[in-house]
Design a protein around this motif. Structure first.
Motif, PDB file in Angstrom:
ATOM      1  N   LEU A  19      62.447 -35.257 -15.815  1.00  0.00           N
ATOM      2  CA  LEU A  19      63.726 -35.019 -16.494  1.00  0.00           C
ATOM      3  C   LEU A  19      64.666 -36.197 -16.319  1.00  0.00           C
ATOM      4  O   LEU A  19      65.305 -36.641 -17.267  1.00  0.00           O
ATOM      5  N   LEU A  76      64.025 -38.923 -18.575  1.00  0.00           N
ATOM      6  CA  LEU A  76      64.365 -38.769 -19.980  1.00  0.00           C
ATOM      7  C   LEU A  76      65.822 -39.123 -20.262  1.00  0.00           C
ATOM      8  O   LEU A  76      66.222 -39.221 -21.416  1.00  0.00           O
ATOM      9  N   ASN A 104      71.015 -40.477 -24.358  1.00  0.00           N
ATOM     10  CA  ASN A 104      71.078 -39.111 -23.871  1.00  0.00           C
ATOM     11  C   ASN A 104      71.704 -39.122 -22.474  1.00  0.00           C
ATOM     12  O   ASN A 104      71.007 -39.004 -21.484  1.00  0.00           O
ATOM     13  N   PHE A 164      71.572 -35.684 -20.209  1.00  0.00           N
ATOM     14  CA  PHE A 164      70.422 -34.814 -20.414  1.00  0.00           C
ATOM     15  C   PHE A 164      70.188 -33.900 -19.227  1.00  0.00           C
ATOM     16  O   PHE A 164      70.049 -32.683 -19.365  1.00  0.00           O
ATOM     17  N   VAL A 179      70.455 -29.834 -19.135  1.00  0.00           N
ATOM     18  CA  VAL A 179      69.301 -28.975 -18.853  1.00  0.00           C
ATOM     19  C   VAL A 179      69.572 -28.109 -17.636  1.00  0.00           C
ATOM     20  O   VAL A 179      69.252 -26.909 -17.622  1.00  0.00           O
ATOM     21  N   LEU A 229      71.886 -25.302 -18.445  1.00  0.00           N
ATOM     22  CA  LEU A 229      71.141 -24.314 -19.232  1.00  0.00           C
ATOM     23  C   LEU A 229      70.304 -23.447 -18.313  1.00  0.00           C
ATOM     24  O   LEU A 229      70.231 -22.229 -18.463  1.00  0.00           O
ATOM     25  N   ASP A 285      70.595 -19.424 -17.897  1.00  0.00           N
ATOM     26  CA  ASP A 285      69.398 -18.641 -18.168  1.00  0.00           C
ATOM     27  C   ASP A 285      68.998 -17.800 -16.968  1.00  0.00           C
ATOM     28  O   ASP A 285      68.769 -16.592 -17.068  1.00  0.00           O
ATOM     29  N   GLN A 304      59.694 -15.440 -17.979  1.00  0.00           N
ATOM     30  CA  GLN A 304      60.700 -16.356 -18.515  1.00  0.00           C
ATOM     31  C   GLN A 304      61.275 -17.227 -17.407  1.00  0.00           C
ATOM     32  O   GLN A 304      61.405 -18.446 -17.550  1.00  0.00           O
ATOM     33  N   SER A 329      59.897 -25.732 -15.846  1.00  0.00           N
ATOM     34  CA  SER A 329      60.310 -26.815 -16.746  1.00  0.00           C
ATOM     35  C   SER A 329      61.288 -27.745 -16.075  1.00  0.00           C
ATOM     36  O   SER A 329      61.340 -28.926 -16.386  1.00  0.00           O
ATOM     37  N   ASP A 345      60.345 -20.094 -26.613  1.00  0.00           N
ATOM     38  CA  ASP A 345      61.367 -19.066 -26.465  1.00  0.00           C
ATOM     39  C   ASP A 345      62.133 -19.191 -25.136  1.00  0.00           C
ATOM     40  O   ASP A 345      63.085 -18.465 -24.911  1.00  0.00           O
ATOM     41  N   ASN A 346      61.695 -20.072 -24.296  1.00  0.00           N
ATOM     42  CA  ASN A 346      62.418 -20.291 -23.044  1.00  0.00           C
ATOM     43  C   ASN A 346      63.358 -21.470 -23.224  1.00  0.00           C
ATOM     44  O   ASN A 346      62.919 -22.582 -23.520  1.00  0.00           O
ATOM     45  N   GLY A 347      64.657 -21.219 -23.058  1.00  0.00           N
ATOM     46  CA  GLY A 347      65.666 -22.229 -23.359  1.00  0.00           C
ATOM     47  C   GLY A 347      65.492 -23.509 -22.568  1.00  0.00           C
ATOM     48  O   GLY A 347      65.505 -24.615 -23.113  1.00  0.00           O
ATOM     49  N   VAL A 348      65.266 -23.341 -21.279  1.00  0.00           N
ATOM     50  CA  VAL A 348      65.162 -24.526 -20.414  1.00  0.00           C
ATOM     51  C   VAL A 348      63.963 -25.365 -20.818  1.00  0.00           C
ATOM     52  O   VAL A 348      64.054 -26.583 -21.013  1.00  0.00           O
ATOM     53  N   SER A 349      62.842 -24.654 -20.949  1.00  0.00           N
ATOM     54  CA  SER A 349      61.612 -25.341 -21.295  1.00  0.00           C
ATOM     55  C   SER A 349      61.752 -26.053 -22.631  1.00  0.00           C
ATOM     56  O   SER A 349      61.290 -27.191 -22.821  1.00  0.00           O
ATOM     57  N   SER A 383      64.527 -27.225 -24.019  1.00  0.00           N
ATOM     58  CA  SER A 383      65.339 -28.445 -23.974  1.00  0.00           C
ATOM     59  C   SER A 383      64.623 -29.563 -23.245  1.00  0.00           C
ATOM     60  O   SER A 383      64.798 -30.731 -23.585  1.00  0.00           O
ATOM     61  N   VAL A 384      63.773 -29.201 -22.290  1.00  0.00           N
ATOM     62  CA  VAL A 384      63.020 -30.257 -21.603  1.00  0.00           C
ATOM     63  C   VAL A 384      62.072 -30.942 -22.583  1.00  0.00           C
ATOM     64  O   VAL A 384      62.024 -32.177 -22.675  1.00  0.00           O
ATOM     65  N   GLY A 440      63.950 -33.001 -24.957  1.00  0.00           N
ATOM     66  CA  GLY A 440      64.406 -34.248 -24.351  1.00  0.00           C
ATOM     67  C   GLY A 440      63.282 -35.265 -24.250  1.00  0.00           C
ATOM     68  O   GLY A 440      63.448 -36.463 -24.526  1.00  0.00           O
ATOM     69  N   LYS A 478      50.586 -27.805 -19.753  1.00  0.00           N
ATOM     70  CA  LYS A 478      51.838 -28.129 -19.063  1.00  0.00           C
ATOM     71  C   LYS A 478      51.520 -28.343 -17.597  1.00  0.00           C
ATOM     72  O   LYS A 478      50.582 -27.723 -17.090  1.00  0.00           O
TER      73      LYS A 478
END
Lengths: 152, 740
Positions: free
Chosen positions: A30, A33, A38, A41, A45, A48, A52, A80, A87, B621-625, B627-628, B631, B716
């Motif tokens: 991350l 990136l 950006n 970034f 993230v 977010l 979440d 989730q 991520s 559907d996972n927001g964080v994933s 945006s990663v 990016g 992943k």
């Protein structure tokens, strides 16, 4: 404080996070990136992620509070959360989620509850750490330096 | 008849004499008249008498004689002329008729006599027919008895019932006093009394089987009359006062299934018989009739067949029960095996996942490190770290592979690669370790080894590394030499592997690699064990606790898959050892067709491929994933649109997008989405490529993905370099399935 000092401090802190297992390689990705196009970034993230996760944790608490627990739903939420944490590289949270999922499959209520506690704890830890780190980085940027990259 | 002197002189006779004559004549006349009347009466009565005409004649004759005698009554006294005339007429007529009759009789009497003969003949015939009828009736009776007996016997398949029924029915039909069955014992040397009619539980009498009377019965297939005093017939104390009833014995062949496999009805091959003994009631005058004996013989045959059927049925029931038991046991074993396999697979899956995570961290960080500013020395070190970690990642994959090797589901990859550079890499990797242990490393590549070959580079390298690694591991000093050459058929003269004949041809050749070390050596007796999984020589373990013992087993599997052989020779402990293996590789002479090796998992493509303005769509559907991933792609210069659900994705996707990345951690939604995207762009040539991102490492999903029309699959977590490499390969080849 001198920019160099701040940078060193930041580096050490980041290193410690890695060593302690709070973050893993994904976080480094991350950071990579983030470039001129950006700027924020990582911050984006991470925020977010916080949003979440908080939402998911609330949902989980609610779901596990019911008289008859819908394990499918709980599993979906945990899934989730696991996705988000992996991520971003929040390793410990992710591992907790994996365990949580196993207990969900077994439909072991007590274990699930204790897992939930654990996840919440880990999340709080990692949240604090990340907030500190971001603060440090912002300080450096404000002082005119650049965010240090990890070196061995 | 007194002479009838009818013309008398007219002389007066004695009165008394005259009177007597008078009376006699009268009676004679009477008799003469009555006879024809009788005749007529009886002839009328009988319709069949053929000679009526004769009777009429005879009647006429008699009537006339009577008339004559009657008229004679008037001639005793003086009579008139009329009387004389009448008398004369009568006499003339009588003479005529009697002569005629006499003549007739000459013909008729023989006829009449022959009628008598015929009658006799017919009577005899009738008697004969009667007798025959009697016989036929008896036979029919017998037949009926046999049918009834057979029916009774064959209506059951239980051996005991058959035998009991036989005895009972025979006893009833023939009205026997006693009926018994002697069966041969297991040893075959004696006959044992098994069933009798009258006694309920016969005591186990036995008689030896080689008695002459028994032999006599067994040697013929007819019922044989035997003496009531012989051992088999002395069944009970006879209660009669006179003689015991006549006894008949017949053999009952005991047939086996094997007897029916000869073409003819089994006549000569049966060896064992049972003996059936039948006794008529004592004190009766009955004798054994032929038809009764025949009945007995027929019954004996039927019993034999019925018994064999019962025996066969018993056998088949027993076999079926056995099979059922075996089935149950097999089923259980299979289920246990399946459970074990599933447990193992689960374990492997978990271990695999756990092992990958730190691996990826190492690989990601080292690849990142490569991108930073480093001194040349540092760069070399980092590259070695990267290569080693790649190898380690490969090893982890191969632990999975080993289980797949055993299932037989592993397939080698075939691609062109540079053999020489492979060896160089191996050497480069081993050299540092060898120099640390102060071992010298030499290698010799034959000059006729082709440069570019076709085969599975990864696994060949792994095999060589394993072998060389072992050589280094188990040597404390000395040198290690690696020789690579083309295998020649002559080098197998010593028939180490008798069936193996590496014959090269235009498309293939056999590579032979030999690694010699001067290390601790191996006891020749232990050599076979080396290739067994997880088995390690005890002495070796104490020297080097590292190593799981999987290496050589995996090597052998790979070598076998490459249609080759691997073997170890060693003179003994302390004398070093030599490992040789031969594998089959394809030859390619189109070295300009040389493709770069298939991308290892994370080694990036450092080319400066520009992805600017590559339009991509990310669905997660996972927001964080999400945006990663966004990016990541933006960092590489792509123009990224995002969608957070399948429906949104379908709405947003257009022909402008070149690639669609979809997260399929949630399973089946991804498949359906892919199908729908296909449908949407069915008529268009250049629909977007669909790539799935998943953390699910099961092998089976690759086929599923291909089936629903996905063009790619990546695991992943994805690093920057990985994504770069993925994009470039995707755009070049239009398909990319990362090996799991």
């Amino acid at each position: 404080m001198e920019v160099d000092q701040m940078q060193r401090q930041c580096l050490d802190y980041t290193k410690s996070l890695f060593l302690e297992g709070f973050l893993d390689g994904q976080f480094v990705q991350l950071q990579q990136l983030q470039d001129e196009n950006n700027h924020d970034f990582v911050v984006e993230v991470v925020s977010l992620f916080f949003e979440d996760s908080e939402r998911l944790l609330n949902d989980l608490t609610f779901a596990l509070d019911q008289k008859s627990i819908d394990f499918k739903k709980v599993d979906a939420h945990v899934h989730q959360l696991k996705g988000s944490s992996s991520s971003i590289g929040a390793q410990r949270v992710k591992n907790c989620c994996i365990e949580f999922r196993n207990f969900c499959e077994e439909q072991n209520i007590d274990a699930c509850l204790s897992c939930l506690q654990q996840v919440k704890q880990e999340y709080c830890h990692v949240k604090n750490k990340l907030e500190t780190l971001i603060r440090l980085e912002q300080q450096i940027v404000a002082a005119g330096g650049s965010i240090p990259t990890m070196e061995f | 008849m007194e002479s009838c002197n009818c013309i008398d002189p007219q002389v007066p006779a004695d009165d008394l004499l005259m009177k007597y004559q008078y009376i006699s004549d009268f009676f004679i006349a009477l008799a003469y008249f009555s006879i024809p009347l009788e005749l007529i009466y009886f002839v009328k009565k009988s319709a069949v008498f053929p000679y009526r005409w004769v009777l009429v004649q005879f009647g006429a004759f008699i009537v006339l004689c009577g008339a004559t005698h009657l008229i004679n009554l008037w001639t005793f006294r003086i009579h008139s002329r009329t009387v004389a005339v009448v008398m004369t007429t009568a006499k003339v007529l009588t003479a005529v008729v009697s002569c005629a009759t006499a003549l007739m009789l000459v013909h008729i009497i023989p006829d009449l006599l022959s009628v008598k003969t015929r009658e006799l003949f017919l009577k005899n015939k009738a008697a004969e027919l009667d007798r025959e009828m009697g016989l036929i009736r008896t036979q029919e009776e017998t037949g009926r008895h046999v049918r009834m007996l057979t029916h009774e016997i064959r209506s059951t398949l239980d051996r005991h019932t058959i035998l009991k029924t036989t005895l009972v029915e025979l006893g009833r039909t023939l009205a026997l006093e006693e009926c018994a069955l002697w069966m041969p014992t297991r040893t075959g040397l004696e006959l044992q009394l098994s069933y009798t009619l009258r006694q309920q539980n016969p005591v186990g009498y036995t008689v030896p089987i080689h008695l002459p009377v028994i032999n006599q019965v067994f040697s013929s297939n007819r019922a044989v009359k035997i003496s009531p005093n012989c051992p088999v017939a002395r069944l009970r104390p006879y209660a009669g006062q006179y003689m015991p009833g006549p006894v008949v014995a017949v053999r009952v062949p005991l047939l086996h299934l094997s007897n029916f496999q000869i073409y003819d009805w089994p006549e000569v091959s049966t060896r064992s018989y049972a003996l059936m003994v039948l006794m008529l009631p004592s004190d009766s005058a009955r004798q054994w009739h032929v038809h009764e004996l025949e009945l007995v013989e027929v019954v004996a045959d039927q019993v034999a067949v019925a018994l064999s059927h019962a025996a066969i049925l018993e056998e088949s029931m027993r076999a079926r029960d056995q099979l059922m038991e075996q089935n149950v046991a097999l089923d259980l074993a299979r289920r246990e095996a399946e459970t074990a396999i599933r447990a193992r697979n689960d374990f492997l899956a978990v271990m695999n996942h756990e092992m990958r995570t730190p691996m990826h961290a190492v690989i990601a960080l080292s690849s990142l490190l490569q991108e930073t500013d480093l001194t040349a020395e540092q760069r070399l070190m980092v590259e070695t770290i990267l290569k080693s970690s790649n190898l380690l990642a490969t090893l982890i994959n191969d632990v999975l592979d080993l289980s797949r090797l055993e299932d037989g589901s592993l397939q080698l990859e075939t691609a062109t690669f540079n053999l020489h550079s492979l060896f160089r890499e191996v050497l480069n990797l081993i050299r540092p370790v060898a120099s640390v242990k102060k071992l010298s490393l030499t290698s010799h590549l034959a000059s006729d080894l082709p440069m570019h070959v076709i085969g599975d580079e990864k696994r060949l390298m792994q095999t060589i590394l394993n072998v060389v690694g072992n050589a280094v591991k188990f040597s404390k000093k000395g040198c290690i030499s690696i020789t690579a050459s083309i295998a020649k058929p002559e080098s197998f003269r010593d028939a180490r592997i008798p069936d193996f004949l590496p014959v090269p041809n235009d498309s293939h050749f056999y590579l032979q690699v030999q690694v010699e070390d001067s290390g601790s050596g191996i006891n020749p007796q232990d050599i076979p064990k080396l290739f067994t999984k997880f088995a390690q020589n005890q002495s070796l373990i104490t020297r080097n606790p590292a190593g799981s013992g999987l290496g050589l087993a995996i090597c052998r599997r790979f070598v076998n898959l490459m249609e080759g052989h691997i073997w170890i020779e060693s003179e003994g402990i302390g004398k070093g050892c030599t490992v040789t293996f031969i594998v089959k590789l394809g030859i390619t002479d189109r070295s300009n067709d040389f493709k770069p090796p298939s991308l290892p998992k994370v080694l990036g493509n450092h080319g400066s491929t520009n992805f600017t303005r590559l339009k991509v769509l990310v669905m997660d559907d996972n927001g964080v994933s999400r945006s990663v991933t966004k990016g990541l792609l933006m960092h590489l210069g792509c123009d990224v649109t995002t969608a957070s659900s399948s429906d949104e994705c379908l709405r947003v996707v257009s022909l402008e997008h070149e690639v669609v990345f979809m997260d399929v951690c949630t399973g089946l939604d991804g498949y359906e989405l892919a199908v729908r995207i296909h449908e949407k762009f069915l008529k268009h040539q250049d629909r977007p490529l669909i790539v799935a991102l998943t953390g699910n490492t099961k092998k089976v999903t690759k086929e599923n993905y291909m089936r629903v029309g996905m063009d790619g699959l990546i695991l992943k977590p994805v690093s920057v370099d990985k994504m770069r490499g993925v994009l470039s390969e995707l755009l070049e080849r239009r398909v990319l399935f990362e090996t799991v």
